[in-house]
Design an enzyme around this catalytic site. Structure first.
Site, PDB file in Angstrom:
ATOM      1  N   HIS A 168     -67.246  22.973  82.621  1.00 53.31           N
ATOM      2  CA  HIS A 168     -67.104  24.040  82.071  1.00 53.31           C
ATOM      3  C   HIS A 168     -68.306  25.006  82.569  1.00 53.31           C
ATOM      4  O   HIS A 168     -68.508  26.058  82.410  1.00 53.31           O
ATOM      5  CB  HIS A 168     -66.587  24.400  80.530  1.00 53.31           C
ATOM      6  CG  HIS A 168     -67.691  24.249  79.720  1.00 53.31           C
ATOM      7  ND1 HIS A 168     -67.535  24.743  78.359  1.00 53.31           N
ATOM      8  CD2 HIS A 168     -69.045  23.236  79.676  1.00 53.31           C
ATOM      9  CE1 HIS A 168     -68.759  24.522  77.977  1.00 53.31           C
ATOM     10  NE2 HIS A 168     -69.352  23.416  78.469  1.00 53.31           N
ATOM     11  N   ASP A 193     -77.624  11.194  83.217  1.00 54.16           N
ATOM     12  CA  ASP A 193     -77.820  12.666  82.905  1.00 54.16           C
ATOM     13  C   ASP A 193     -79.138  13.052  83.516  1.00 54.16           C
ATOM     14  O   ASP A 193     -79.817  11.847  84.201  1.00 54.16           O
ATOM     15  CB  ASP A 193     -77.838  13.020  81.415  1.00 54.16           C
ATOM     16  CG  ASP A 193     -77.748  14.543  81.038  1.00 54.16           C
ATOM     17  OD1 ASP A 193     -78.627  15.161  81.587  1.00 54.16           O
ATOM     18  OD2 ASP A 193     -76.838  14.729  80.351  1.00 54.16           O
TER      19      ASP A 193
END
Ligand SMILES: C[S@@+](CC[C@H](N)C(=O)[O-])C[C@H]1O[C@@H](n2cnc3c(N)ncnc32)[C@H](O)[C@@H]1O
Length: 708
Positions: A613, A575
């Site tokens: 998304h 991340d």
């Protein structure tokens, strides 16, 4: 697609708990209904569709939106998809062109704009649009965020605290607010008076020569009475700033002082039925919490409370008539008392009876955000924790006393939020047989709202909860952008959240509070989803896989659970560095900071949950191509855990999937939830010709993508 859910590793009890979880998601995001409806009214979609000659295509609707310099049909589509699901509009496929055609419904007829005010009120329509705009205006919606503070500390109601004065004094100072409020009141006045006159008719005004409407707003209510009974002298009484904007109505005098005389007082107000099954009873309970947020001392009253009020005011006799409207009719000085008396006459046709149901639906969606806010208030006050950790059911005052950091806990305010949440089956209530007091208890639903213990690398010690997610999605940072949906559809540009704060993950990098809010919300759903996924996809999914990289893995909970179940797997949590810097250590997991659009660390398999998304198609293709490189050409796969939208789906999470897509519209430029067709296209473009979708009982599905 929709492959059978594998294995029955989770017990029936857990299957039921998916339903409970889905209910919490629903209430958490219920405010989305209110915001989508408001967006539709602001764009005048009901007017556009009702005035058209027939069903319209998406681009025709977009082109008809007034004051839209750059109408965004693709954004509009997503709001329409939700509103079609809510039966506000219809959609059908054109047999010839294959295009989707949209049409109006009886529900949307309650959302038309009014013609300019006129003294001939027959020329006007019955609409709830001004009320919807008023109740969903930030002025009125924002105070709900402060319910828990109000219950903890007392003082002024949140709206009044915000405005610095009484709502009606603010109206005197602010012409825009005055108009917002008066228009909202006038539209419901027309609806209620017509229902009232049809259902109570001549009896009500028998032998009465003059009527004063106290706090009558701009006079629409009394004007309708006078129109039906021209012998009645109508007096509309309100404050000067309201009267100054009131139109002239024949037979009505606008005044600023009450004439004295006998007769009777007719109160048109809500009579709360906490467990009532009437079409408007649910809204009555929500409206009471609205009053809590808006008016110090204001409330909706039960019959018992009305009786007490009338007794104290010198009205020993009263009669309540239920009419098919939000309010009932409460009349003093009548012999009989017929609470819930049969609705009189069949003056309104069947068609109109059905229209009360439609009206009630609009009220429900208009105020649906009340559910989200009441739930958030409960979590902030730690009510689920208090009730779940108690030895047995608790009284109101026991709960109030147990609220942490509450210098002056307000049991009577708390009661009203609890009444709504008991109605929503989040908590239980029962009468104590001995003391007669109400006792409250927890439910399986409220077990999804417990606070997490402090983060730990031993995730088994932690619980399955949606509380951090609920707090994030109902935080003003996340709710405010929804107010700007119509502007976004009219003008395009950046998604409302990004326009306000910049790109979400950059905002997190700069703002430690937001970083924590976001990471905690993600981590709580990561735990829920991974456990469901492991139970339902099990060994097949990680067969022959020696290493897994979780791309956009947040603080690493998802990959840590995979490694715990399959200790031979080398886990990499990948991340951005501001996220990695707050991640706890997990055995078998290496944290790596970096930019997934540059490069993804190599592994046998990539998992990526709720990341794609966030992005538009172009960036998704870039990321998926990086994932493809990371797994090499042979054997590897990419496991995408994301929503697969089923616009008409009846799965327990399908509804939330559609709402979540509108949430993405409000938050992330380009971000969206995708249908299977959209996933397929994305995978094709990224070099994944083969894929398999497994539906699991979670908000997201599992999409396995293969490079060959
Ligand atoms: C919606 S969160 C999902 C987190 C996690 N996968 C989960 O579901 O719990 C999206 C994650 O993508 C990360 N992210 C965003 N841009 C990124 C980038 N360029 N490189 C790596 N990670 C990124 C964010 O920091 C965030 O943790």
């Amino acid at each position: 697609m929709a492959a059978a859910v594998k294995g029955a590793i989770l017990a029936i009890d857990n299957e039921a708990s998916f339903q409970d979880q889905a209910e919490i998601w629903k209430y958490m995001l219920n405010f989305g209904d209110s915001m989508a409806l408001k967006c539709a009214v602001e764009l005048r979609l009901p007017d556009i569709l009702h005035s058209a000659d027939g069903p319209m295509t998406l681009s025709e609707i977009a082109a008809a939106i007034p004051d839209a310099p750059s109408p965004q049909a693709s954004h509009l589509f997503r709001v329409l998809r939700l509103l079609v699901r809510r039966k506000i509009f219809t959609s059908q496929e054109d047999k010839v062109s294959g295009e989707t055609l949209y049409g109006p419904t009886k529900l949307s007829s309650w959302l038309l704009h009014e013609p300019a005010p006129t003294s001939d009120s027959d020329a006007s329509i019955m609409t709830l649009a001004p009320m919807l705009i008023s109740e969903n205006h930030p002025w009125h919606a924002n105070p709900w965020h402060k319910l828990s503070e109000f219950i903890r500390e007392g003082g002024l109601a949140p709206l009044e605290k915000e405005l610095g004065c009484l709502q009606f004094d603010f109206a005197a100072k602010n012409p825009l607010y005055n108009k917002l409020l008066n228009n909202a009141m006038a539209c419901t006045a027309r609806i209620t008076i017509r229902t009232l006159l049809s259902h109570c008719g001549d009896d009500l005004f028998n032998g009465i020569g003059s009527v004063v409407d106290v706090g009558g707003g701009t006079g629409r209510f009394i004007s309708e009475i006078v129109k039906s009974y021209p012998h009645i002298k109508g007096i509309n009484f309100d404050r000067p700033h309201v009267i100054s904007t009131a139109p002239t109505y024949p037979g009505v005098t606008h005044v600023g002082a009450i004439p004295e005389k006998g007769g009777k007082v007719i109160i048109v107000d809500i009579v709360v039925e906490a467990d009532g099954k009437g079409v408007f009873d649910d809204t009555g309970v929500v409206f009471d919490v609205l009053m809590l947020a808006h008016n110090t001392g204001g409330k909706e009253r039960t019959e018992k409370e009305w009786k007490s009020l009338l007794d104290q005011s010198g009205f020993p006799r009263y009669k309540i008539t239920k009419i098919p409207a939000l309010q009932s009719l409460n009349m003093d000085k009548r012999k009989e008392k017929t609470m819930a008396s049969a609705v009189k006459g069949a003056i309104l046709a069947i068609d109109n009876e059905a229209s009360f149901q439609d009206q009630a639906e609009i009220w429900k969606y208009m105020l649906n955000f009340g559910d989200s806010m009441a739930l958030k208030c409960a979590v902030e006050l730690r009510l689920p924790d208090i009730l779940h950790s108690a030895d047995g059911p608790m009284t109101l005052s026991e709960i109030a006393a147990a609220i942490p950091n509450a210098p002056s806990p307000q049991a009577s305010h708390l009661f009203r939020v609890l009444r709504l949440l008991v109605r929503r089956k989040i908590f239980t209530s029962e009468e104590d047989k001995v003391s007669g007091e109400t006792l409250y208890g927890p439910t399986k639903l409220s077990s999804w709202l417990l606070h997490e213990p402090a983060p730990t690398s031993d995730s088994d010690a932690s619980i399955m909860t949606l509380a951090p997610m609920l707090i994030m999605e109902n935080h003003p940072w996340h709710v405010d952008p929804w107010h700007k949906l119509s502007e976004f559809i009219r003008e395009g540009g950046l998604a409302p959240f990004e326009k306000e704060h910049g790109y979400m993950f950059d905002f997190a990098a700069k703002n430690p509070l937001y970083n924590k809010l976001l990471n905690n919300a993600m981590a709580c759903t990561a735990r829920i989803t991974i456990r469901t996924l492991l139970s339902h996809c099990g060994d097949d999914l990680f067969n022959g896989v020696g290493s897994v990289v979780d791309v956009g893995g947040g603080t690493g909970r998802f990959i840590s659970e995979i490694v715990k179940s399959y200790p031979h797997i080398k886990g990499i949590n990948f991340d951005r560095s501001h996220v990695i810097s707050t991640a706890p250590a997990y055995p078998g997991v290496t944290h790596i900071g970096g930019d997934m659009f540059q490069e993804v660390p190599s592994a046998d398999a990539v998992v990526t949950k709720w990341v794609l998304h966030d992005w538009g198609d172009e960036l998704c293709v870039k990321l998926l191509k990086n994932c493809r490189k990371a797994i090499g050409e042979k054997g590897g796969k990419v496991i995408i855990v994301d929503i697969v939208v089923e616009a008409d789906g009846e799965g327990v999470f399908d509804d939330t999937g559609v709402v979540f897509d509108v949430l993405m519209l409000a938050h992330n430029t380009g971000g969206k939830e995708r249908t299977e067709k959209e996933w397929k296209s994305l995978l094709d473009q990224s070099g994944f010709p083969r894929y398999k979708i497994t539906k699991i009982p979670a908000l997201q599905s599992v999409i396995e993508a293969y490079p060959n």
